[in-house]
Design an enzyme around this catalytic site. Structure first.
Site, PDB file in Angstrom:
ATOM      1  N   TYR A  26       0.835  -1.205   0.000  1.00 44.35           N
ATOM      2  CA  TYR A  26       0.000   0.000   0.000  1.00 44.35           C
ATOM      3  C   TYR A  26       0.870   1.255   0.000  1.00 44.35           C
ATOM      4  CZ  TYR A  26      -3.046   3.687   1.765  1.00 44.35           C
ATOM      5  OH  TYR A  26      -3.710   4.871   1.935  1.00 44.35           O
ATOM      6  N   GLU A  84       4.438   0.935  15.563  1.00 41.14           N
ATOM      7  CA  GLU A  84       5.238   0.739  14.349  1.00 41.14           C
ATOM      8  C   GLU A  84       4.340   0.544  13.137  1.00 41.14           C
ATOM      9  OE1 GLU A  84       8.397   0.633  11.875  1.00 41.14           O
ATOM     10  OE2 GLU A  84       8.499   1.119  14.008  1.00 41.14           O
ATOM     11  N   TYR A  87      -2.514  -1.985  10.334  1.00 34.28           N
ATOM     12  CA  TYR A  87      -3.041  -2.255   8.997  1.00 34.28           C
ATOM     13  C   TYR A  87      -4.403  -2.924   9.121  1.00 34.28           C
ATOM     14  CZ  TYR A  87      -3.555  -4.071   4.283  1.00 34.28           C
ATOM     15  OH  TYR A  87      -4.038  -4.349   3.026  1.00 34.28           O
ATOM     16  N   GLY A  94     -13.619   1.159   7.364  1.00 34.20           N
ATOM     17  CA  GLY A  94     -14.892   1.844   7.526  1.00 34.20           C
ATOM     18  C   GLY A  94     -15.818   1.193   8.540  1.00 34.20           C
ATOM     19  N   GLY A  96     -14.806   0.768  11.853  1.00 32.23           N
ATOM     20  CA  GLY A  96     -14.365   1.137  13.193  1.00 32.23           C
ATOM     21  C   GLY A  96     -13.232   0.276  13.722  1.00 32.23           C
ATOM     22  N   ILE A  97     -12.653  -0.563  12.858  1.00 36.78           N
ATOM     23  CA  ILE A  97     -11.589  -1.474  13.307  1.00 36.78           C
ATOM     24  C   ILE A  97     -10.329  -0.697  13.674  1.00 36.78           C
ATOM     25  CG2 ILE A  97     -10.120  -3.407  12.622  1.00 36.78           C
ATOM     26  CD1 ILE A  97     -12.555  -4.319  10.837  1.00 36.78           C
ATOM     27  N   TYR A 132      -6.232   9.945  11.818  1.00 37.54           N
ATOM     28  CA  TYR A 132      -5.472  10.280  13.024  1.00 37.54           C
ATOM     29  C   TYR A 132      -5.972  11.580  13.639  1.00 37.54           C
ATOM     30  CZ  TYR A 132      -2.308   6.688  11.274  1.00 37.54           C
ATOM     31  OH  TYR A 132      -1.773   5.522  10.803  1.00 37.54           O
ATOM     32  N   GLU A 141       5.229  18.952  15.015  1.00 33.48           N
ATOM     33  CA  GLU A 141       5.798  19.987  14.145  1.00 33.48           C
ATOM     34  C   GLU A 141       7.257  20.256  14.509  1.00 33.48           C
ATOM     35  OE1 GLU A 141       4.300  21.117  11.523  1.00 33.48           O
ATOM     36  OE2 GLU A 141       2.291  20.359  11.956  1.00 33.48           O
TER      37      GLU A 141
END
Length: 164
Positions: A26, A84, A87, A94, A96-97, A132, A141
């Site tokens: 991915y 780390e 996935y 979609g 909620g996992i 996130y 930042e």
């Protein structure tokens, strides 16, 4: 909803490697994956173990995983949980996992006395960044990740007398 999060076992080593490779694909970084099941055996179940992992199952089948380890913050004198990898398969997104995985990791972090959780995300990965932000995470930042690997790592390790 039939979601189950469970700690990975040695029987899951092939699954962990599969999910790592899927994540790398991915991220268009599959060419960088060199890890083997044996590497994950040492990492997750060696003595000492260096990391932990969980498997996410939806309706009894594996649909994702997370791998993390603990590091420290010298500024606050406490441990932090470093995520780390997380996935979730595209077909399971979609539901909620991902949120459930991060909530589980947050509970683990607090149970271990951690002051924070941290992770990295590729700057082009807008869907993950949006997720996130939705759970309250903020970018750090002014900081950039640095990496020393390969020949440079070996060259530095072999240079000079560290005790001298």
């Amino acid at each position: 909803m039939s979601l189950r999060l469970r700690d990975a076992t040695p029987d899951d080593l092939g699954l962990v490697l599969h999910f790592v490779r899927a994540l790398a694909e991915y991220e268009t970084l599959l060419h960088e994956v060199q890890a083997t099941e044996e590497d994950f055996r040492r990492l997750l179940f060696g003595n000492p173990s260096r990391a932990e992992a969980l498997v996410a199952e939806w309706e009894g089948g594996p649909v994702g995983f997370a791998l993390w380890y603990y590091s420290v913050s010298t500024f606050d004198g406490r441990a932090k949980l470093y995520v780390e990898d997380v996935y979730v398969t595209p077909e399971a997104r979609g539901r909620g996992i991902g949120r459930a995985i991060f909530a589980d990791l947050a509970r683990r972090a607090l149970a271990q006395g951690c002051s924070r959780m941290e992770w990295s995300v590729l700057d082009w990965n807008a869907p993950s960044i949006a997720f996130y932000r939705s759970i309250g995470a903020l970018p750090r930042e002014g900081w950039t990740l640095q990496r020393l690997t390969g020949e440079a790592l070996h060259a530095l390790a072999g240079s000079g007398d560290a005790h001298g």
